[in-house]
Motif scaffolding. Structure first.
Motif, PDB file in Angstrom:
ATOM      1  N   THR A   1       0.832  -1.209   0.000  1.00 38.78           N
ATOM      2  CA  THR A   1       0.000   0.000   0.000  1.00 38.78           C
ATOM      3  C   THR A   1       0.862   1.253   0.000  1.00 38.78           C
TER       4      THR A   1
ATOM      5  N   ALA B   1      -8.281   5.372  -2.149  1.00 37.59           N
ATOM      6  CA  ALA B   1      -9.216   4.755  -3.096  1.00 37.59           C
ATOM      7  C   ALA B   1      -9.981   5.820  -3.870  1.00 37.59           C
TER       8      ALA B   1
ATOM      9  N   VAL C   1      -9.985   6.231  -7.947  1.00 35.80           N
ATOM     10  CA  VAL C   1     -11.254   6.190  -8.683  1.00 35.80           C
ATOM     11  C   VAL C   1     -11.490   7.507  -9.419  1.00 35.80           C
TER      12      VAL C   1
END
Lengths: 209, 153
Positions: A12, B25, B29
């Motif tokens: 990550t 995220a 996106v």
């Protein structure tokens, strides 16, 4: 479980670093910039070569017979949807044409369109080929790159007509030859290994073979 | 010799957490899908908001993991670096140009190409206060981990 969590943690962090770079690439995808051409072939007449800017690559000195007054023929097909996934600056990311044929420059083989991931800004088309010059000894060989694009920034919310090139709008043809570093082209003055480049004004762009 | 809660503070935890990961995220996106589909004011600001929130925590966690810096200091460093960097890039065109040049050199090695764009837009500075939210969130994350052993004592 601890190993999985640690691995996920490291991945990550790595991905975040990658995306912090990637996020600056583009606000949007490629988009149509040009009035569609109603033919599969165009003829491009070259005007004067533009003076090289300081620090730019030296002139190719007509290695491929491209000079003022030369005419090149290009076979074109509209670029496929794959280019829509390219990420470049929105203003310059144009949905243009792929090259199927390239005539005029000598010494070319295997012409093909450039890597769609890294398009030339504002370009109507760009093409790459293998280049080998028969006019010098030892033979010059290397990579060949050619692109045609408007000189000025593209207007927003309006398409540019390629047929206006040279008449109503300044366009330019940029040609780069990357000479194989293992060979030296025996020209006068000698062209060292590396890139040579010429930028020509486009005098006209017309439909037809 | 250090003492108190920070002496036993973890070297990470502020970034690998729900909200920063959600911001990551959202950033992905937005960049991949929302900008292409809508490309409006909102999509333009979403990435800035996400970056202003996750980047201080990301930098802080890197400082903790690599250098073992204490939470308060590393959170401050992460927040200050993000705020200064973000502000300079939005206000000083030459800084943005320099950064674009740097990214164009780094990008090809990451498979990202060599074309980058940074638009200096002073209205983007409205996202900078989000850095303070990130600082607060990071501190609560780390402090929550530090305090837990005392509460259970």
């Amino acid at each position: 479980m601890a190993l999985v969590k640690r691995t996920a943690h490291v991945l990550t962090l790595g991905f975040t670093a990658f995306w912090l770079v990637a996020t600056s690439r583009a606000p949007g995808p490629v988009h149509p910039c040009f009035v569609p051409l109603e033919a599969k072939k165009v003829r491009i007449a070259l005007g004067a070569a533009m003076p090289a800017s300081p620090g730019a690559a030296p002139s190719c000195q007509g290695l491929d017979d491209l000079r003022e007054g030369a005419v090149i023929g290009v076979g074109l097909i509209p670029s496929s949807d794959r280019t829509a996934r390219v990420r470049v600056d929105q203003d310059d990311a144009c949905l243009g044409y792929d090259v199927t044929e390239l005539t005029g420059p000598v010494g070319l083989s295997q012409p093909h369109s450039g890597d769609p991931r890294y398009p030339v800004p504002r370009a109507l088309f760009e093409s790459r080929a293998h280049f080998s010059s028969a006019s010098s000894a030892p033979r010059c060989a290397g990579e060949y790159h050619i692109s045609v694009a408007p000189v000025n920034p593209l207007p927003r919310n309006a398409l540019v007509d390629p047929l206006d090139a040279g008449h109503r709008e300044p366009w330019q043809l940029r040609r780069v030859i990357r000479v194989d570093t293992t060979r030296v082209c025996a020209l006068s003055p000698a062209l060292p290994p590396g890139d040579c480049q010429d930028i020509f004004e486009v005098r006209s762009l017309e439909l037809g073979p | 010799m250090s003492s108190g809660p920070e002496a036993s503070a973890p070297r990470s935890g502020e970034f690998f957490a729900p909200l920063p990961l959600a911001a990551l995220a959202l950033l992905v996106v937005n960049d991949v899908y929302l900008k292409a589909k809508f490309h409006n004011f909102v999509t333009g600001k979403l990435s800035d908001l996400a970056v202003c929130f996750l980047m201080p925590l990301f930098l802080s966690e890197l400082l903790g993991l690599t250098l073992g810096i204490a939470p308060r200091l590393r959170l401050t460093m992460g927040a200050a670096t993000t705020a200064v960097l973000f502000s300079v890039l939005e206000v000083v065109p030459s800084a943005a140009a320099w950064s674009v040049n740097l990214l164009s050199r780094i990008g090809p090695h990451l498979g990202l190409g060599c074309h980058y764009a940074m638009t200096a837009d002073i209205t983007d500075l409205a996202c900078v206060p989000v850095v303070l939210l990130a600082y607060g969130y990071g501190w609560r994350r780390v402090l929550g981990v530090v305090r837990a052993p005392e509460l259970s004592a």
